[in-house]
Design a protein around this motif. Structure first.
Motif, PDB file in Angstrom:
ATOM      1  N   ALA A   1     -11.274  -0.493   7.169  1.00 20.61           N
ATOM      2  CA  ALA A   1     -12.321  -0.370   8.186  1.00 20.61           C
ATOM      3  C   ALA A   1     -13.618  -1.024   7.715  1.00 20.61           C
ATOM      4  O   ALA A   1     -14.302  -1.705   8.499  1.00 20.61           O
ATOM      5  CB  ALA A   1     -12.553   1.087   8.523  1.00 20.61           C
ATOM      6  N   ALA A   2     -13.959  -0.820   6.459  1.00 22.72           N
ATOM      7  CA  ALA A   2     -15.194  -1.418   5.925  1.00 22.72           C
ATOM      8  C   ALA A   2     -15.107  -2.930   5.898  1.00 22.72           C
ATOM      9  O   ALA A   2     -16.052  -3.637   6.278  1.00 22.72           O
ATOM     10  CB  ALA A   2     -15.473  -0.869   4.537  1.00 22.72           C
ATOM     11  N   LEU A   3     -13.975  -3.457   5.471  1.00 22.99           N
ATOM     12  CA  LEU A   3     -13.821  -4.913   5.435  1.00 22.99           C
ATOM     13  C   LEU A   3     -13.803  -5.513   6.830  1.00 22.99           C
ATOM     14  O   LEU A   3     -14.329  -6.602   7.058  1.00 22.99           O
ATOM     15  CB  LEU A   3     -12.543  -5.296   4.679  1.00 22.99           C
ATOM     16  CG  LEU A   3     -12.595  -5.123   3.178  1.00 22.99           C
ATOM     17  CD1 LEU A   3     -11.231  -5.419   2.559  1.00 22.99           C
ATOM     18  CD2 LEU A   3     -13.658  -6.001   2.563  1.00 22.99           C
ATOM     19  N   THR A   4     -13.192  -4.793   7.767  1.00 21.22           N
ATOM     20  CA  THR A   4     -13.172  -5.284   9.146  1.00 21.22           C
ATOM     21  C   THR A   4     -14.584  -5.332   9.712  1.00 21.22           C
ATOM     22  O   THR A   4     -14.948  -6.297  10.400  1.00 21.22           O
ATOM     23  CB  THR A   4     -12.298  -4.364  10.018  1.00 21.22           C
ATOM     24  OG1 THR A   4     -10.982  -4.323   9.463  1.00 21.22           O
ATOM     25  CG2 THR A   4     -12.221  -4.860  11.435  1.00 21.22           C
TER      26      THR A   4
ATOM     27  N   ILE B   1       0.832  -1.205   0.000  1.00 22.72           N
ATOM     28  CA  ILE B   1       0.000   0.000   0.000  1.00 22.72           C
ATOM     29  C   ILE B   1       0.866   1.256   0.000  1.00 22.72           C
ATOM     30  O   ILE B   1       0.596   2.216  -0.725  1.00 22.72           O
ATOM     31  CB  ILE B   1      -0.973  -0.017   1.194  1.00 22.72           C
ATOM     32  CG1 ILE B   1      -2.038  -1.085   0.965  1.00 22.72           C
ATOM     33  CG2 ILE B   1      -1.612   1.346   1.403  1.00 22.72           C
ATOM     34  CD1 ILE B   1      -2.913  -1.341   2.156  1.00 22.72           C
ATOM     35  N   VAL B   2       1.933   1.248   0.789  1.00 19.94           N
ATOM     36  CA  VAL B   2       2.827   2.416   0.831  1.00 19.94           C
ATOM     37  C   VAL B   2       3.522   2.594  -0.514  1.00 19.94           C
ATOM     38  O   VAL B   2       3.660   3.723  -1.009  1.00 19.94           O
ATOM     39  CB  VAL B   2       3.839   2.282   1.987  1.00 19.94           C
ATOM     40  CG1 VAL B   2       4.922   3.338   1.892  1.00 19.94           C
ATOM     41  CG2 VAL B   2       3.124   2.385   3.320  1.00 19.94           C
TER      42      VAL B   2
ATOM     43  N   GLY C   1      -4.456  10.762  -0.125  1.00 22.91           N
ATOM     44  CA  GLY C   1      -5.700  10.178  -0.618  1.00 22.91           C
ATOM     45  C   GLY C   1      -5.635   8.665  -0.715  1.00 22.91           C
ATOM     46  O   GLY C   1      -6.585   7.971  -0.341  1.00 22.91           O
ATOM     47  N   VAL C   2      -4.523   8.148  -1.207  1.00 22.22           N
ATOM     48  CA  VAL C   2      -4.377   6.691  -1.321  1.00 22.22           C
ATOM     49  C   VAL C   2      -4.356   6.048   0.057  1.00 22.22           C
ATOM     50  O   VAL C   2      -5.011   5.024   0.289  1.00 22.22           O
ATOM     51  CB  VAL C   2      -3.103   6.330  -2.117  1.00 22.22           C
ATOM     52  CG1 VAL C   2      -2.807   4.838  -2.032  1.00 22.22           C
ATOM     53  CG2 VAL C   2      -3.243   6.753  -3.567  1.00 22.22           C
ATOM     54  N   LEU C   3      -3.623   6.648   0.996  1.00 27.70           N
ATOM     55  CA  LEU C   3      -3.579   6.082   2.345  1.00 27.70           C
ATOM     56  C   LEU C   3      -4.937   6.164   3.036  1.00 27.70           C
ATOM     57  O   LEU C   3      -5.338   5.240   3.746  1.00 27.70           O
ATOM     58  CB  LEU C   3      -2.511   6.783   3.179  1.00 27.70           C
ATOM     59  CG  LEU C   3      -1.065   6.528   2.743  1.00 27.70           C
ATOM     60  CD1 LEU C   3      -0.113   7.231   3.696  1.00 27.70           C
ATOM     61  CD2 LEU C   3      -0.750   5.049   2.672  1.00 27.70           C
ATOM     62  N   THR C   4      -5.664   7.250   2.820  1.00 33.20           N
ATOM     63  CA  THR C   4      -7.002   7.384   3.398  1.00 33.20           C
ATOM     64  C   THR C   4      -7.947   6.345   2.815  1.00 33.20           C
ATOM     65  O   THR C   4      -8.724   5.712   3.539  1.00 33.20           O
ATOM     66  CB  THR C   4      -7.553   8.793   3.150  1.00 33.20           C
ATOM     67  OG1 THR C   4      -6.648   9.743   3.718  1.00 33.20           O
ATOM     68  CG2 THR C   4      -8.927   8.965   3.749  1.00 33.20           C
ATOM     69  N   LEU C   5      -7.887   6.167   1.506  1.00 38.84           N
ATOM     70  CA  LEU C   5      -8.733   5.171   0.862  1.00 38.84           C
ATOM     71  C   LEU C   5      -8.410   3.772   1.376  1.00 38.84           C
ATOM     72  O   LEU C   5      -9.321   2.970   1.626  1.00 38.84           O
ATOM     73  CB  LEU C   5      -8.558   5.229  -0.657  1.00 38.84           C
ATOM     74  CG  LEU C   5      -9.411   4.283  -1.479  1.00 38.84           C
ATOM     75  CD1 LEU C   5     -10.887   4.594  -1.267  1.00 38.84           C
ATOM     76  CD2 LEU C   5      -9.050   4.390  -2.941  1.00 38.84           C
ATOM     77  N   ALA C   6      -7.144   3.471   1.557  1.00 42.22           N
ATOM     78  CA  ALA C   6      -6.757   2.161   2.095  1.00 42.22           C
ATOM     79  C   ALA C   6      -7.298   1.978   3.510  1.00 42.22           C
ATOM     80  O   ALA C   6      -7.771   0.895   3.867  1.00 42.22           O
ATOM     81  CB  ALA C   6      -5.239   2.018   2.091  1.00 42.22           C
ATOM     82  N   GLY C   7      -7.252   3.032   4.313  1.00 43.28           N
ATOM     83  CA  GLY C   7      -7.794   2.939   5.663  1.00 43.28           C
ATOM     84  C   GLY C   7      -9.297   2.742   5.689  1.00 43.28           C
ATOM     85  O   GLY C   7      -9.817   1.956   6.486  1.00 43.28           O
ATOM     86  N   VAL C   8      -9.997   3.438   4.808  1.00 44.41           N
ATOM     87  CA  VAL C   8     -11.457   3.305   4.741  1.00 44.41           C
ATOM     88  C   VAL C   8     -11.844   1.894   4.282  1.00 44.41           C
ATOM     89  O   VAL C   8     -12.771   1.287   4.840  1.00 44.41           O
ATOM     90  CB  VAL C   8     -12.046   4.373   3.800  1.00 44.41           C
ATOM     91  CG1 VAL C   8     -13.502   4.098   3.471  1.00 44.41           C
ATOM     92  CG2 VAL C   8     -11.891   5.746   4.419  1.00 44.41           C
TER      93      VAL C   8
END
Length: 66
Positions: A59-62, A14-15, A49-56
């Motif tokens: 969270a959704a998958l969790t 992701i990074v 933006g990419v890091l935020t999208l990865a976090g969202v």
């Protein structure tokens, strides 16, 4: 132990994706005639933006899988 490996590998991917996106955004901004500070601003926005999208997505998958 394999879970830790998967988490670390995914984090690195992701990074790297975020860095490649930032570099591409900066290059495209420079090709468009933007100054260096503006290109860096575009790169930082794309990186965040990419890091935020990865976090969202995480969270959704969790929420769905747990």
């Amino acid at each position: 132990m394999p879970t830790l490996t998967v988490v670390l590998f995914t984090t690195v991917l992701i990074v790297l994706l975020a860095l490649m996106t930032a570099a591409t955004a900066a290059k495209l901004a420079r090709l468009d005639g933007a100054s260096y500070p503006t290109a860096i601003k575009h790169a930082a926005t794309a990186f965040a933006g990419v890091l935020t999208l990865a976090g969202v997505i995480t969270a959704a998958l969790t929420a769905v899988l747990v």
